[in-house]
Structure formats: C-alpha cells, structure tokens
Design a protein around this motif. Sequence first.
Motif, PDB file in Angstrom:
ATOM      1  N   PHE A 165       0.841  -1.195   0.000  1.00  0.00           N
ATOM      2  CA  PHE A 165       0.000   0.000   0.000  1.00  0.00           C
ATOM      3  C   PHE A 165       0.877   1.247   0.000  1.00  0.00           C
ATOM      4  O   PHE A 165       1.978   1.253   0.567  1.00  0.00           O
ATOM      5  CB  PHE A 165      -0.924   0.009   1.220  1.00  0.00           C
ATOM      6  N   SER A 166       0.390   2.303  -0.620  1.00  0.00           N
ATOM      7  CA  SER A 166       1.173   3.529  -0.723  1.00  0.00           C
ATOM      8  C   SER A 166       1.232   4.247   0.626  1.00  0.00           C
ATOM      9  O   SER A 166       0.388   4.045   1.504  1.00  0.00           O
ATOM     10  CB  SER A 166       0.549   4.468  -1.763  1.00  0.00           C
ATOM     11  N   GLU A 167       2.245   5.078   0.775  1.00  0.00           N
ATOM     12  CA  GLU A 167       2.377   5.861   2.009  1.00  0.00           C
ATOM     13  C   GLU A 167       1.161   6.756   2.213  1.00  0.00           C
ATOM     14  O   GLU A 167       0.686   6.927   3.343  1.00  0.00           O
ATOM     15  CB  GLU A 167       3.645   6.704   1.944  1.00  0.00           C
ATOM     16  N   GLU A 168       0.641   7.313   1.128  1.00  0.00           N
ATOM     17  CA  GLU A 168      -0.531   8.188   1.240  1.00  0.00           C
ATOM     18  C   GLU A 168      -1.742   7.433   1.774  1.00  0.00           C
ATOM     19  O   GLU A 168      -2.489   7.943   2.631  1.00  0.00           O
ATOM     20  CB  GLU A 168      -0.861   8.806  -0.128  1.00  0.00           C
ATOM     21  N   GLU A 169      -1.937   6.206   1.296  1.00  0.00           N
ATOM     22  CA  GLU A 169      -3.051   5.394   1.783  1.00  0.00           C
ATOM     23  C   GLU A 169      -2.893   5.106   3.272  1.00  0.00           C
ATOM     24  O   GLU A 169      -3.835   5.277   4.061  1.00  0.00           O
ATOM     25  CB  GLU A 169      -3.127   4.078   1.005  1.00  0.00           C
TER      26      GLU A 169
ATOM     27  N   THR B 234     -10.125  -3.913   0.054  1.00  0.00           N
ATOM     28  CA  THR B 234     -10.667  -5.267   0.033  1.00  0.00           C
ATOM     29  C   THR B 234     -10.396  -5.885  -1.341  1.00  0.00           C
ATOM     30  O   THR B 234     -10.105  -5.169  -2.304  1.00  0.00           O
ATOM     31  CB  THR B 234     -12.197  -5.275   0.280  1.00  0.00           C
ATOM     32  N   PRO B 235     -10.514  -7.204  -1.453  1.00  0.00           N
ATOM     33  CA  PRO B 235     -10.303  -7.843  -2.762  1.00  0.00           C
ATOM     34  C   PRO B 235     -11.373  -7.505  -3.791  1.00  0.00           C
ATOM     35  O   PRO B 235     -11.237  -7.871  -4.959  1.00  0.00           O
ATOM     36  CB  PRO B 235     -10.341  -9.347  -2.428  1.00  0.00           C
ATOM     37  N   TYR B 236     -12.444  -6.814  -3.373  1.00  0.00           N
ATOM     38  CA  TYR B 236     -13.483  -6.468  -4.335  1.00  0.00           C
ATOM     39  C   TYR B 236     -13.645  -4.958  -4.516  1.00  0.00           C
ATOM     40  O   TYR B 236     -14.509  -4.516  -5.289  1.00  0.00           O
ATOM     41  CB  TYR B 236     -14.826  -7.101  -3.950  1.00  0.00           C
ATOM     42  N   THR B 237     -12.825  -4.144  -3.836  1.00  0.00           N
ATOM     43  CA  THR B 237     -12.935  -2.696  -4.007  1.00  0.00           C
ATOM     44  C   THR B 237     -11.608  -2.024  -4.346  1.00  0.00           C
ATOM     45  O   THR B 237     -11.592  -0.974  -4.970  1.00  0.00           O
ATOM     46  CB  THR B 237     -13.470  -2.026  -2.721  1.00  0.00           C
ATOM     47  N   HIS B 238     -10.496  -2.614  -3.925  1.00  0.00           N
ATOM     48  CA  HIS B 238      -9.182  -2.001  -4.097  1.00  0.00           C
ATOM     49  C   HIS B 238      -8.516  -2.623  -5.329  1.00  0.00           C
ATOM     50  O   HIS B 238      -8.257  -3.831  -5.348  1.00  0.00           O
ATOM     51  CB  HIS B 238      -8.338  -2.253  -2.846  1.00  0.00           C
TER      52      HIS B 238
ATOM     53  N   GLN C  20      -7.564  -6.473  -5.827  1.00  0.00           N
ATOM     54  CA  GLN C  20      -8.333  -7.265  -6.783  1.00  0.00           C
ATOM     55  C   GLN C  20      -7.402  -8.088  -7.674  1.00  0.00           C
ATOM     56  O   GLN C  20      -7.609  -9.293  -7.876  1.00  0.00           O
ATOM     57  CB  GLN C  20      -9.193  -6.341  -7.650  1.00  0.00           C
ATOM     58  N   ALA C  21      -6.376  -7.438  -8.211  1.00  0.00           N
ATOM     59  CA  ALA C  21      -5.435  -8.131  -9.087  1.00  0.00           C
ATOM     60  C   ALA C  21      -4.663  -9.209  -8.328  1.00  0.00           C
ATOM     61  O   ALA C  21      -4.415 -10.300  -8.846  1.00  0.00           O
ATOM     62  CB  ALA C  21      -4.470  -7.121  -9.704  1.00  0.00           C
TER      63      ALA C  21
ATOM     64  N   TRP D 254     -15.271 -12.441  -4.181  1.00  0.00           N
ATOM     65  CA  TRP D 254     -14.775 -12.418  -2.811  1.00  0.00           C
ATOM     66  C   TRP D 254     -15.745 -11.740  -1.864  1.00  0.00           C
ATOM     67  O   TRP D 254     -16.389 -10.748  -2.203  1.00  0.00           O
ATOM     68  CB  TRP D 254     -13.424 -11.696  -2.762  1.00  0.00           C
ATOM     69  N   ASN D 255     -15.848 -12.301  -0.684  1.00  0.00           N
ATOM     70  CA  ASN D 255     -16.634 -11.737   0.402  1.00  0.00           C
ATOM     71  C   ASN D 255     -15.789 -11.768   1.676  1.00  0.00           C
ATOM     72  O   ASN D 255     -14.815 -12.518   1.773  1.00  0.00           O
ATOM     73  CB  ASN D 255     -17.923 -12.531   0.623  1.00  0.00           C
ATOM     74  N   GLY D 256     -16.203 -10.990   2.649  1.00  0.00           N
ATOM     75  CA  GLY D 256     -15.484 -10.950   3.917  1.00  0.00           C
ATOM     76  C   GLY D 256     -15.435  -9.539   4.455  1.00  0.00           C
ATOM     77  O   GLY D 256     -16.178  -8.654   4.009  1.00  0.00           O
ATOM     78  N   GLU D 257     -14.549  -9.315   5.410  1.00  0.00           N
ATOM     79  CA  GLU D 257     -14.453  -7.979   6.000  1.00  0.00           C
ATOM     80  C   GLU D 257     -13.111  -7.803   6.682  1.00  0.00           C
ATOM     81  O   GLU D 257     -12.423  -8.769   7.030  1.00  0.00           O
ATOM     82  CB  GLU D 257     -15.572  -7.745   7.004  1.00  0.00           C
TER      83      GLU D 257
END
Length: 252
Positions: A22-26, A66-70, A74-75, A86-89
């Motif tokens: 993940f980027s430093e900004e994130e 998440t694997p379905y939004t980021h 996702q990749a 994918w589902n989960g939290e």
Amino acid sequence: MLNKQQIETFKNDGILILENFFSEEEVVAWRKQALAYHDYPITDDDWRAAIRKVNSNAFKLIDEPTPYTHPKMQALYESLAAGIIWNGENELVARAPEMHREWLGARTPHLDFPVYDSIRTLVNSVFYLADVDPYGGPFMYWPGSHLDSWEYFKESPKDYMSQGDLSQDQIFERITSRVSREVQSFSGKAGDLMLWHSLILHSASVNKSNSARLAVIGRWGNMLKNGETRFDFNKSIWDEWKFNGQDLPVLQ
C-alpha cells in the motif's frame, strides 16, 4: 500480478509477504482514521481504555482495501483464485503498548473458524498502519501449518468448526502437535501486506514497543450455497483455488 515463484511460496508456506504493497498516502490516511476512532490516545493507559471502549468490528476504513474494491488487491487475489467473487471484511485490531510486560513470544496457536458467516474463508490478509518491530506485537504464525491442518481435518472432518466432541482448544492442540516448523513473526513497515491461508495456525503477541500496534486483519473467501459444506477434506487443499501466476519478476 503474482509470479509462479510467489504462488509456490504461498502454497508451501501458506504465507506471502509483499513489502510496500500500500502507498504511504493510503497508510497515512488510514492511520489518521484509526487514531480518530480511538479518540487520539497518548499514554499506555489511554490506549488500554480506548481499546476497551470501542468496538473494533464497527470500524470501517474510508476507501477500505478489500479484494473487491481495491484495484491492487483485486489483481492480487485474482492471481490466487481467479473467478471467485470475494466476500469478507476487515477488522482493525489495536494492541496497547506494554513495555514492562515480559516477552513470551507467540501465545496459544489457533485457527479462525468463521462460525457466524456463511463463507468459505480461503486467503486472509494483515497489514499494519505503523511500523511493527519483532517485539512490537507482531502477528505470529507457523509456516506450512495449513497443510498439517488439512491433513488433520481429512482424518477428523467433524472437528472443523468444532462440530464433533472436542473443544476448539483441544483441536488446535492436536494440530499443533503435528507442526514441524518454528513459529515466525510478521514484523515490518506500515503498508507491508501479508497473505495467509485460512488454515494457518497463528497467534497474538505482546506489544513491548512505545506505541500502539495497529493491524488491519481481513478474512476473505466465497459465499456458500444452500447446504454446501465449507470444505471436502477428501479433495486437494487447493480444490477451490485457481492460480494464475505469470513469468514475471518477483513482486515486492
């Protein structure tokens, strides 16, 4: 996104660590959100009080990864199990500083059974919102223990989700007795991501640093159909997976 070498590492170890995912900004933005949720604790006592006061399950990051939004996640997840919805939290798990406590390493090994979710958990994740050193409350894990877990549940399938006569602690103790590799810790920089197979034995540890350990733990899988079992332990451990590794340089 992952190459074949990384996929083989994940299959053998049940673990894959990707530095600076993940980027430093994130990470800076997410850390600010986590601190605000806990009302900006300063002292050790402040952190302990804040952690007792808030509900970690109720906290959600803005622009949550998440694997379905980021897109990057996702990749990544598509490389491991292509075609899965994918589902989960995610769950924010904070550990207060306890500099004066004795370091005992890993606690009792355990698995996360998704008791209250109609989900087949496959590949989970953990990343930190601040740097974590080896004594700063790192996530502890036993590499390769996913294979030991699978073999145990193949022999005693009712013990998955504690459907038989044994308690969870008894089940985890029996799996642990089969493990041959030493426990390791996931320490690293904020934004490093670790993927872990959902059947990896893992444990918490004491945070002996001078700041709170802020970890985001995600548990991900596919939804079960009506009457479908989570796993058929007579099949391969990789039956639900579809790997898509490429001949690329190793992703860091």
